[in-house]
Design a protein around this motif. Structure first.
Motif, PDB file in Angstrom:
ATOM      1  N   SER A  15       0.797  -1.231   0.000  1.00 19.98           N
ATOM      2  CA  SER A  15       0.000   0.000   0.000  1.00 19.98           C
ATOM      3  C   SER A  15       0.826   1.276   0.000  1.00 19.98           C
ATOM      4  O   SER A  15       0.329   2.328  -0.394  1.00 19.98           O
ATOM      5  N   ILE A  18       8.234   1.393   0.596  1.00 23.27           N
ATOM      6  CA  ILE A  18       9.046   0.619  -0.349  1.00 23.27           C
ATOM      7  C   ILE A  18       8.144  -0.301  -1.181  1.00 23.27           C
ATOM      8  O   ILE A  18       8.403  -0.546  -2.359  1.00 23.27           O
ATOM      9  N   ARG A  38      -3.259  -3.418   4.967  1.00 26.27           N
ATOM     10  CA  ARG A  38      -4.529  -3.131   5.647  1.00 26.27           C
ATOM     11  C   ARG A  38      -5.354  -2.076   4.918  1.00 26.27           C
ATOM     12  O   ARG A  38      -6.569  -2.169   4.840  1.00 26.27           O
ATOM     13  N   ASP A  63      -5.187  -7.734   7.564  1.00 25.31           N
ATOM     14  CA  ASP A  63      -4.263  -7.427   8.657  1.00 25.31           C
ATOM     15  C   ASP A  63      -3.432  -8.673   8.959  1.00 25.31           C
ATOM     16  O   ASP A  63      -3.965  -9.676   9.450  1.00 25.31           O
ATOM     17  N   LEU A  64      -2.146  -8.599   8.667  1.00 22.89           N
ATOM     18  CA  LEU A  64      -1.265  -9.774   8.807  1.00 22.89           C
ATOM     19  C   LEU A  64      -1.020 -10.193  10.259  1.00 22.89           C
ATOM     20  O   LEU A  64      -0.382 -11.212  10.510  1.00 22.89           O
ATOM     21  N   ASN A  90       7.116  -8.309   2.119  1.00 22.53           N
ATOM     22  CA  ASN A  90       7.690  -6.969   2.311  1.00 22.53           C
ATOM     23  C   ASN A  90       7.096  -6.238   3.520  1.00 22.53           C
ATOM     24  O   ASN A  90       7.769  -5.407   4.122  1.00 22.53           O
ATOM     25  N   TYR A 155      12.325  -5.735  16.561  1.00 23.66           N
ATOM     26  CA  TYR A 155      12.403  -5.641  15.091  1.00 23.66           C
ATOM     27  C   TYR A 155      13.670  -6.351  14.605  1.00 23.66           C
ATOM     28  O   TYR A 155      13.620  -7.160  13.674  1.00 23.66           O
ATOM     29  N   MET A 193       9.488   3.662   6.350  1.00 25.78           N
ATOM     30  CA  MET A 193       9.464   3.894   7.798  1.00 25.78           C
ATOM     31  C   MET A 193      10.592   4.815   8.282  1.00 25.78           C
ATOM     32  O   MET A 193      10.373   5.622   9.173  1.00 25.78           O
TER      33      MET A 193
HETATM   34  N1  LIG Z   1      12.444   2.094   5.225  1.00 28.71           N
HETATM   35  C1  LIG Z   1      13.605   1.610   5.597  1.00 28.71           C
HETATM   36  O1  LIG Z   1      14.565   2.377   5.851  1.00 28.71           O
HETATM   37  C2  LIG Z   1      13.813   0.114   5.701  1.00 28.71           C
HETATM   38  C3  LIG Z   1      15.096  -0.364   5.963  1.00 28.71           C
HETATM   39  C4  LIG Z   1      15.290  -1.734   6.074  1.00 28.71           C
HETATM   40  C5  LIG Z   1      14.248  -2.604   5.885  1.00 28.71           C
HETATM   41  N2  LIG Z   1      12.997  -2.123   5.636  1.00 28.71           N
HETATM   42  C6  LIG Z   1      11.917  -3.096   5.449  1.00 28.71           C
HETATM   43  O2  LIG Z   1      11.223  -2.809   4.256  1.00 28.71           O
HETATM   44  C7  LIG Z   1       9.882  -3.270   4.367  1.00 28.71           C
HETATM   45  C8  LIG Z   1       8.937  -2.150   3.935  1.00 28.71           C
HETATM   46  O3  LIG Z   1       9.069  -1.095   4.884  1.00 28.71           O
HETATM   47  P1  LIG Z   1       8.715   0.434   4.558  1.00 28.71           P
HETATM   48  O4  LIG Z   1       9.868   1.237   4.950  1.00 28.71           O
HETATM   49  O5  LIG Z   1       8.137   0.559   3.208  1.00 28.71           O
HETATM   50  O6  LIG Z   1       7.589   0.656   5.680  1.00 28.71           O
HETATM   51  P2  LIG Z   1       6.191   1.431   5.628  1.00 28.71           P
HETATM   52  O7  LIG Z   1       6.280   2.602   4.731  1.00 28.71           O
HETATM   53  O8  LIG Z   1       5.796   1.615   7.038  1.00 28.71           O
HETATM   54  O9  LIG Z   1       5.246   0.358   4.935  1.00 28.71           O
HETATM   55  C9  LIG Z   1       4.952  -0.849   5.585  1.00 28.71           C
HETATM   56  C10 LIG Z   1       3.975  -1.647   4.750  1.00 28.71           C
HETATM   57  O10 LIG Z   1       3.550  -2.791   5.510  1.00 28.71           O
HETATM   58  C11 LIG Z   1       2.122  -2.777   5.632  1.00 28.71           C
HETATM   59  N3  LIG Z   1       1.704  -3.292   6.925  1.00 28.71           N
HETATM   60  C12 LIG Z   1       2.068  -2.844   8.157  1.00 28.71           C
HETATM   61  N4  LIG Z   1       1.397  -3.511   9.121  1.00 28.71           N
HETATM   62  C13 LIG Z   1       0.618  -4.406   8.480  1.00 28.71           C
HETATM   63  C14 LIG Z   1      -0.324  -5.377   8.927  1.00 28.71           C
HETATM   64  N5  LIG Z   1      -0.591  -5.552  10.225  1.00 28.71           N
HETATM   65  N6  LIG Z   1      -0.980  -6.114   8.000  1.00 28.71           N
HETATM   66  C15 LIG Z   1      -0.744  -5.933   6.672  1.00 28.71           C
HETATM   67  N7  LIG Z   1       0.142  -5.046   6.193  1.00 28.71           N
HETATM   68  C16 LIG Z   1       0.806  -4.276   7.084  1.00 28.71           C
HETATM   69  C17 LIG Z   1       1.732  -1.289   5.464  1.00 28.71           C
HETATM   70  O11 LIG Z   1       0.412  -1.171   4.956  1.00 28.71           O
HETATM   71  P3  LIG Z   1      -0.875  -0.785   5.838  1.00 28.71           P
HETATM   72  O12 LIG Z   1      -0.451   0.236   6.850  1.00 28.71           O
HETATM   73  O13 LIG Z   1      -1.854  -0.295   4.824  1.00 28.71           O
HETATM   74  O14 LIG Z   1      -1.302  -2.078   6.467  1.00 28.71           O
HETATM   75  C18 LIG Z   1       2.731  -0.849   4.401  1.00 28.71           C
HETATM   76  O15 LIG Z   1       2.269  -1.194   3.119  1.00 28.71           O
HETATM   77  C19 LIG Z   1       9.680  -3.686   5.828  1.00 28.71           C
HETATM   78  O16 LIG Z   1       9.769  -5.092   5.943  1.00 28.71           O
HETATM   79  C20 LIG Z   1      10.864  -3.041   6.526  1.00 28.71           C
HETATM   80  O17 LIG Z   1      11.222  -3.729   7.689  1.00 28.71           O
HETATM   81  C21 LIG Z   1      12.751  -0.785   5.541  1.00 28.71           C
END
Ligand SMILES: NC(=O)c1ccc[n+]([C@@H]2O[C@H](COP(=O)([O-])OP(=O)(O)OC[C@H]3O[C@@H](n4cnc5c(N)ncnc54)[C@H](OP(=O)(O)O)[C@@H]3O)[C@@H](O)[C@H]2O)c1
Length: 267
Positions: A15, A18, A38, A63-64, A90, A155, A193
């Motif tokens: 949604s 990344i 979600r 919701d996962l 992801n 985490y 995030m």
């Molecule tokens: N950003 C970084 O710097 C970074 C660095 C290393 C690794 N990562 C990894 O990259 C991946 C993507 O992270 P991001 O930075 O894009 O984070 P983000 O912007 O917070 O996005 C997280 C995604 O996960 C979904 N999500 C969260 N809780 C959920 C739930 N209970 N059920 C279903 N979906 C859920 C959110 O959608 P909804 O809120 O709509 O549910 C959103 O699409 C993650 O695994 C993170 O650990 C990120």
């Protein structure tokens, strides 16, 4: 899996952040995309974008954290769309806290979304991939799974768990036609995030763009890569050093300013 055109891919966390870059990049490769997260509104926006890019998408708000309902989700997806060729785990959440301040509920939600849900989705989709002798699972982990991060210890544990689970599974599946890849991003700019925290990454570590993670996902699937690091600078020598002397690793991380940054993110 060299030719991705026409394959079906389930992407969690589709949604925003990344996940949006991953979805759009897969759309440009001509995949049929099953988007899970979600927020239904955001998923519908993602679907429109995929269609603009000339591919097709299906939206499954879910919701996962509801691990025991994942079999039902997979049944619904199968009856509407058919079999899934590729799974991209992801979705992820992080919460910065002093360890004793986590509630049991928060602890459980981080474990569920980051680790249990990817394992359960894979458990359900793998038999179909094995029957067809082709498939791929991509797990978006983090460099926080290679060196634990203060105030984000749960985490870090889930990402370390994801890396080791992927490693075991990859060896188990060798020769079956089903690949397993882990992506380990560092700090990501522009979306996601870390970007949303409004903080600046430590200068010596820097940031990478989210498109680099999406490109790594494609490279991982096409080249059946075991692990891909997405980080601004070379980090492998530091990770190796940390294996030999973790206490020196702790000092290095503090010197880079990671702990100070994490402390600022405590809520
Ligand atoms: N950003 C970084 O710097 C970074 C660095 C290393 C690794 N990562 C990894 O990259 C991946 C993507 O992270 P991001 O930075 O894009 O984070 P983000 O912007 O917070 O996005 C997280 C995604 O996960 C979904 N999500 C969260 N809780 C959920 C739930 N209970 N059920 C279903 N979906 C859920 C959110 O959608 P909804 O809120 O709509 O549910 C959103 O699409 C993650 O695994 C993170 O650990 C990120």
């Amino acid at each position: 899996m060299k030719n991705l055109k026409g394959k079906s891919v389930l992407v969690t966390g589709a949604s925003k952040g990344i996940g949006s870059y991953i979805v759009n990049t897969l759309a440009k490769e001509g995949l049929n995309i099953i988007c899970v997260a979600r927020s239904e509104d955001e998923l519908n926006k993602a679907k429109l974008k995929v269609e603009e890019l000339g591919s097709s998408a299906h939206v499954f708000p879910f919701d996962l954290q509801n691990i025991r309902l994942i079999p039902e989700l997979i049944n619904d997806i199968r009856s509407e769309i058919g079999e899934i060729d590729i799974l991209v785990n992801n979705a992820g959440i992080e919460m910065y806290r002093k360890y004793g301040d986590y509630s049991a509920r928060e602890l459980n939600s981080i474990l569920s979304v980051n680790l249990h849900a990817p394992m359960e989705l894979t458990r359900l989709l793998l038999p179909g991939m094995l029957d067809r002798g082709a498939g791929h699972v991509v797990n978006v982990a983090s460099l926080a799974g290679c060196k634990g991060v203060a105030y984000n210890a749960i985490y870090s544990a889930t990402k370390a768990g994801m890396i080791m689970w992927s490693e075991g599974l990859r060896q188990e599946l060798k020769g079956t036609g089903v690949g397993v890849s882990t992506i380990k991003p560092g700090y990501i700019s522009e979306a996601g995030m870390f970007h949303n925290s409004g903080q600046e990454a430590p200068k010596l570590l820097g940031t990478s763009p989210p498109q680099a993670v999406a490109d790594a996902v494609i490279r991982a699937i096409k080249g059946n890569k075991a692990e891909l690091i997405v980080n601004k600078g070379p980090i492998k020598p530091l990770l190796a050093l940390n294996v030999f002397t973790p206490v020196f690793g702790d000092s290095l991380v503090r010197w880079f300013g990671v702990q100070e940054l994490s402390a600022k993110r405590v809520t």
